[in-house]
Design a protein around this motif. Structure first.
Motif, PDB file in Angstrom:
ATOM      1  N   VAL A 125      54.843  62.511 174.088  1.00  0.00           N
ATOM      2  CA  VAL A 125      56.034  63.544 174.157  1.00  0.00           C
ATOM      3  C   VAL A 125      55.300  65.201 174.106  1.00  0.00           C
ATOM      4  CG1 VAL A 125      57.958  64.498 173.421  1.00  0.00           C
ATOM      5  CG2 VAL A 125      57.774  62.403 173.556  1.00  0.00           C
ATOM      6  N   ILE A 126      54.562  65.264 173.055  1.00  0.00           N
ATOM      7  CA  ILE A 126      54.007  66.703 173.054  1.00  0.00           C
ATOM      8  C   ILE A 126      53.034  67.042 174.251  1.00  0.00           C
ATOM      9  CG2 ILE A 126      52.768  68.199 171.365  1.00  0.00           C
ATOM     10  CD1 ILE A 126      55.592  67.627 170.553  1.00  0.00           C
ATOM     11  N   GLY A 127      52.346  66.023 174.407  1.00  0.00           N
ATOM     12  CA  GLY A 127      51.283  65.976 175.476  1.00  0.00           C
ATOM     13  C   GLY A 127      51.978  66.528 176.924  1.00  0.00           C
ATOM     14  N   LYS A 128      52.883  65.815 177.265  1.00  0.00           N
ATOM     15  CA  LYS A 128      53.713  66.247 178.442  1.00  0.00           C
ATOM     16  C   LYS A 128      54.614  67.782 178.299  1.00  0.00           C
ATOM     17  CE  LYS A 128      54.849  61.456 179.588  1.00  0.00           C
ATOM     18  NZ  LYS A 128      55.905  60.384 179.267  1.00  0.00           N
ATOM     19  N   GLU A 129      54.944  67.944 177.278  1.00  0.00           N
ATOM     20  CA  GLU A 129      55.750  69.142 177.064  1.00  0.00           C
ATOM     21  C   GLU A 129      54.505  70.456 177.108  1.00  0.00           C
ATOM     22  OE1 GLU A 129      57.435  71.356 173.071  1.00  0.00           O
ATOM     23  OE2 GLU A 129      58.490  69.533 173.748  1.00  0.00           O
ATOM     24  N   ILE A 130      53.417  70.142 176.348  1.00  0.00           N
ATOM     25  CA  ILE A 130      52.614  71.202 176.782  1.00  0.00           C
ATOM     26  C   ILE A 130      51.955  71.567 178.042  1.00  0.00           C
ATOM     27  CG2 ILE A 130      49.972  71.960 176.112  1.00  0.00           C
ATOM     28  CD1 ILE A 130      50.613  70.884 173.254  1.00  0.00           C
ATOM     29  N   ALA A 131      52.059  70.281 178.850  1.00  0.00           N
ATOM     30  CA  ALA A 131      51.496  70.307 180.236  1.00  0.00           C
ATOM     31  C   ALA A 131      52.718  71.351 181.110  1.00  0.00           C
ATOM     32  CB  ALA A 131      51.526  68.797 180.858  1.00  0.00           C
ATOM     33  N   LYS A 132      53.875  71.049 180.610  1.00  0.00           N
ATOM     34  CA  LYS A 132      54.801  71.744 181.381  1.00  0.00           C
ATOM     35  C   LYS A 132      54.801  73.430 181.063  1.00  0.00           C
ATOM     36  CE  LYS A 132      58.472  68.164 182.071  1.00  0.00           C
ATOM     37  NZ  LYS A 132      59.821  67.945 181.427  1.00  0.00           N
ATOM     38  N   LEU A 180      44.052  66.770 170.895  1.00  0.00           N
ATOM     39  CA  LEU A 180      43.630  66.873 172.371  1.00  0.00           C
ATOM     40  C   LEU A 180      43.431  65.914 173.411  1.00  0.00           C
ATOM     41  CD1 LEU A 180      41.335  69.896 171.567  1.00  0.00           C
ATOM     42  CD2 LEU A 180      43.429  70.228 172.172  1.00  0.00           C
ATOM     43  N   TYR A 181      43.174  64.756 172.607  1.00  0.00           N
ATOM     44  CA  TYR A 181      43.119  63.549 173.560  1.00  0.00           C
ATOM     45  C   TYR A 181      44.368  63.356 174.324  1.00  0.00           C
ATOM     46  CZ  TYR A 181      42.917  58.223 174.637  1.00  0.00           C
ATOM     47  OH  TYR A 181      43.035  57.398 175.052  1.00  0.00           O
ATOM     48  N   PHE A 182      45.610  63.415 173.487  1.00  0.00           N
ATOM     49  CA  PHE A 182      46.911  63.272 174.330  1.00  0.00           C
ATOM     50  C   PHE A 182      47.200  64.253 175.078  1.00  0.00           C
ATOM     51  CE2 PHE A 182      46.714  60.327 170.724  1.00  0.00           C
ATOM     52  CZ  PHE A 182      47.085  59.132 171.302  1.00  0.00           C
ATOM     53  N   ILE A 183      46.739  65.628 174.904  1.00  0.00           N
ATOM     54  CA  ILE A 183      47.021  66.718 175.764  1.00  0.00           C
ATOM     55  C   ILE A 183      46.315  66.316 176.841  1.00  0.00           C
ATOM     56  CG2 ILE A 183      46.925  69.096 176.019  1.00  0.00           C
ATOM     57  CD1 ILE A 183      47.501  69.372 172.841  1.00  0.00           C
ATOM     58  N   ASP A 184      45.039  66.285 176.944  1.00  0.00           N
ATOM     59  CA  ASP A 184      44.209  65.922 178.136  1.00  0.00           C
ATOM     60  C   ASP A 184      44.624  64.893 179.073  1.00  0.00           C
ATOM     61  OD1 ASP A 184      42.683  68.077 176.927  1.00  0.00           O
ATOM     62  OD2 ASP A 184      40.813  67.042 176.904  1.00  0.00           O
ATOM     63  N   LYS A 185      45.627  64.066 178.466  1.00  0.00           N
ATOM     64  CA  LYS A 185      45.983  63.124 179.568  1.00  0.00           C
ATOM     65  C   LYS A 185      46.967  63.541 180.676  1.00  0.00           C
ATOM     66  CE  LYS A 185      47.883  59.133 177.529  1.00  0.00           C
ATOM     67  NZ  LYS A 185      48.582  58.443 176.602  1.00  0.00           N
ATOM     68  N   VAL A 198      50.024  81.062 175.135  1.00  0.00           N
ATOM     69  CA  VAL A 198      49.257  80.274 174.536  1.00  0.00           C
ATOM     70  C   VAL A 198      50.023  79.541 173.489  1.00  0.00           C
ATOM     71  CG1 VAL A 198      47.917  80.667 172.324  1.00  0.00           C
ATOM     72  CG2 VAL A 198      47.603  82.281 174.070  1.00  0.00           C
ATOM     73  N   VAL A 199      49.630  78.135 173.063  1.00  0.00           N
ATOM     74  CA  VAL A 199      50.461  77.228 172.056  1.00  0.00           C
ATOM     75  C   VAL A 199      49.617  77.331 170.809  1.00  0.00           C
ATOM     76  CG1 VAL A 199      51.684  76.209 173.905  1.00  0.00           C
ATOM     77  CG2 VAL A 199      49.646  75.063 173.251  1.00  0.00           C
ATOM     78  N   PHE A 200      50.131  76.733 169.770  1.00  0.00           N
ATOM     79  CA  PHE A 200      49.354  76.792 168.484  1.00  0.00           C
ATOM     80  C   PHE A 200      49.927  75.364 167.948  1.00  0.00           C
ATOM     81  CE2 PHE A 200      48.449  79.341 164.700  1.00  0.00           C
ATOM     82  CZ  PHE A 200      48.215  78.341 163.711  1.00  0.00           C
ATOM     83  N   ILE A 201      48.521  74.651 167.502  1.00  0.00           N
ATOM     84  CA  ILE A 201      48.638  73.358 166.807  1.00  0.00           C
ATOM     85  C   ILE A 201      48.054  73.570 165.541  1.00  0.00           C
ATOM     86  CG2 ILE A 201      47.891  71.037 167.072  1.00  0.00           C
ATOM     87  CD1 ILE A 201      47.702  71.098 170.189  1.00  0.00           C
ATOM     88  N   ALA A 202      48.965  73.024 164.705  1.00  0.00           N
ATOM     89  CA  ALA A 202      48.428  72.801 163.328  1.00  0.00           C
ATOM     90  C   ALA A 202      48.042  71.483 163.152  1.00  0.00           C
ATOM     91  CB  ALA A 202      49.573  73.175 162.362  1.00  0.00           C
ATOM     92  N   SER A 203      46.854  71.041 162.880  1.00  0.00           N
ATOM     93  CA  SER A 203      46.482  69.479 162.916  1.00  0.00           C
ATOM     94  C   SER A 203      46.281  69.356 161.262  1.00  0.00           C
ATOM     95  CB  SER A 203      45.070  69.612 163.563  1.00  0.00           C
ATOM     96  OG  SER A 203      44.559  68.142 163.062  1.00  0.00           O
ATOM     97  N   GLY A 204      46.799  68.282 161.058  1.00  0.00           N
ATOM     98  CA  GLY A 204      46.857  67.832 159.685  1.00  0.00           C
ATOM     99  C   GLY A 204      47.439  66.776 159.301  1.00  0.00           C
ATOM    100  N   ASP A 205      47.070  65.665 158.258  1.00  0.00           N
ATOM    101  CA  ASP A 205      47.813  64.585 157.951  1.00  0.00           C
ATOM    102  C   ASP A 205      48.476  64.951 156.588  1.00  0.00           C
ATOM    103  OD1 ASP A 205      46.989  63.228 160.066  1.00  0.00           O
ATOM    104  OD2 ASP A 205      44.914  62.345 158.929  1.00  0.00           O
ATOM    105  N   LEU A 206      49.529  64.271 156.186  1.00  0.00           N
ATOM    106  CA  LEU A 206      50.254  64.421 155.299  1.00  0.00           C
ATOM    107  C   LEU A 206      49.684  63.790 153.871  1.00  0.00           C
ATOM    108  CD1 LEU A 206      53.650  64.662 156.557  1.00  0.00           C
ATOM    109  CD2 LEU A 206      52.259  66.633 156.153  1.00  0.00           C
TER     110      LEU A 206
END
Length: 468
Positions: free
Chosen positions: A36-43, A133-138, A176-184
């Motif tokens: 969902v996020i990958g498609k959203e960033i593509a838009k 980024l793997y899912f964004i690059d799709k 620009v978009v901002f991604i905070a990468s992190g597991d809980l």
């Protein structure tokens, strides 16, 4: 221009089918959220993606900004060498972030390959970056990257750093978009990577609820013991993101949360609702009040340790006047003392004396607190901004007595080993030290004594005082 999207994304390699090999279906909601996020960033079609990760080249005392023309990496360490990326770095925005941060006294470093060569490494795309980024690059690939690895600089510094990221973007004229990468939390299940802790789920639920409500103050005000015991790697990334949202009212929209493998994976988008005034002064005041409250509620032993470090930071010299809250026992008794500093559960400094080197316990605490904060060779000097994140403990040692292996108990007794001038000491009741054999082995290693050599053993008890 300004930031056009804000996201919290986890980074479990197992979510990628080439790595999961079917196991990714067990966290299908996380994969769906990524898509969902990958498609959203593509838009949105951003010119640049800014990504903050816990897993790049990390410095303890400075935020790392990757600064080469390109950055690359792969997932071969996770059994998928065929998954690799090479991205162009947006050096212009990276430079602007560096300039603004450095000018405003946020410790940052331009991580170039020539610099990192001194540490036998180089910049690289880590899995904290590659998985999102793997899912964004799709769906979208026409972007440059700003690759940032956070450092444990304290909540306010990370928040300010996020503010300067936002300002750099505003000056850039780019989308620009901002991604905070992190597991809980990594402690949701016994079979997870760090075992189970009740703090794990508690942290995840409170953290995500506060983000959903846009309650920045409550994120800052979360219980420090909870944070330290959750074993998470996403909070610092999020603090930076929150700084980038400083002058906005927002809410967090949780697309998915799963803890199937004992680690919390949260996928969240942040929706900007309206403009707002800066929250920075309010957050700084909140932290100041929290620090004063902690001191007031502390016992005199740890309060003296903390105030000794504060005094040294403010005055540049050791505290001489004994505060009026000090007890008679602290003035009239001489003992060996260890002062330990921990930050989010990790050791930040520890110095002690087996036998007293000062006239009384109070002076021993003052001396060793300053030594632990500023002269422990394993760590850089403590900075003022860290004090709220540091927990002090003071161990008062009893007189050591001769002993033998059969009389030891790592929960009840600390141990001293001696051979000639070689001496090694280990305090009792340490996490992970649950057998006499292990206790002795560590003490011998500290002393530089081989286990098959003859050596003397002494034991002692401690009275431990700790901040809460």
């Amino acid at each position: 221009m300004s930031l056009k999207g804000f996201y919290l994304l986890p980074h479990p390699p197992i979510v990628i089918p080439e790595i999961g090999k079917g196991q990714e279906k067990r966290i299908g909601n996380t994969g769906d959220g990524f898509n969902v996020i990958g498609k959203e960033i593509a838009k949105k079609a951003p010119d640049t993606i800014i990504l903050v990760t816990p897993h790049g080249v990390m410095f303890k005392d400075a935020i790392s900004l990757s600064y080469e023309n390109k950055i690359s990496g792969d997932l071969k360490n996770f059994g998928a060498s065929g998954i690799s990326m090479e991205l162009q770095i947006n050096k212009s925005i990276t430079s602007k972030i560096y300039e603004l941060s450095y000018k405003n006294h946020i410790p940052v470093v331009m991580a170039t390959n020539s610099l990192l060569n001194k540490y036998n490494t180089s910049i690289y795309l880590d899995h904290g970056a590659i998985v999102p980024l793997y899912f964004i690059d799709k769906y979208y690939k026409d972007y440059k990257l700003v690759h940032i690895t956070y450092a444990p600089l304290g909540d306010i510094n990370l928040y300010k750093f996020g503010m300067y990221i936002n300002k750099a973007v505003e000056e850039s004229g780019e989308e620009v978009v901002f991604i905070a990468s992190g597991d809980l939390s990594h402690k949701l299940k016994e079979e997870g990577p760090y075992g189970y802790s009740p703090f794990g789920e508690k942290f995840d639920m409170e953290f995500l609820e506060n983000l959903k409500d846009g309650y920045v103050k409550d994120i800052f005000n979360m219980d420090r013991e909870n944070i330290a015991n959750a074993a998470e790697c996403g909070r610092n990334s999020v603090l930076t993101l929150l700084g980038a949202l400083d002058k906005s009212k927002f809410n967090g929209e949780l697309l998915s949360y799963e803890g199937t493998f004992g680690v919390g994976y949260g996928v969240m988008r942040f929706n900007v609702l309206s403009k707002d005034t800066s929250k920075l002064k309010q957050l700084e005041l909140l932290q100041s009040h929290a620090l004063e409250k902690r001191k007031e509620e502390s016992n005199p032993y740890v309060r003296l340790a903390r105030e000794s470090v504060e005094f040294y930071l403010n005055k540049g010299r050791v505290l001489k006047k004994i505060p009026d809250y000090i007890t008679d026992e602290m003035i009239n008794v001489k003992r060996g003392v260890f002062v330990s500093l921990k930050k989010y559960g990790d050791l930040r400094g520890c110095i002690g004396t087996i036998f007293p080197a000062a006239d009384n316990v109070a002076e021993e605490i003052i001396r060793n607190a300053v030594e632990a904060a500023f002269n422990d060779p394993r760590f850089y000097e403590v900075e003022k901004e860290e004090l709220l994140d540091i927990v002090f403990s003071v161990d008062i040692l009893t007189e050591p007595e001769p002993s033998c292996k059969e009389e030891l108990d790592p929960e009840q007794y600390g141990v001293i080993v001696r051979k000639g001038r070689k001496t090694g000491l280990l305090l009792p009741n340490l996490e992970g030290v649950d057998t006499v054999e292990k206790q002795l082995l560590i003490a011998l290693e500290k002393a530089g004594i081989k286990p098959d050599e003859e050596y003397k053993i002494e034991r002692f008890k401690v009275v431990r005082y700790k901040e809460h």
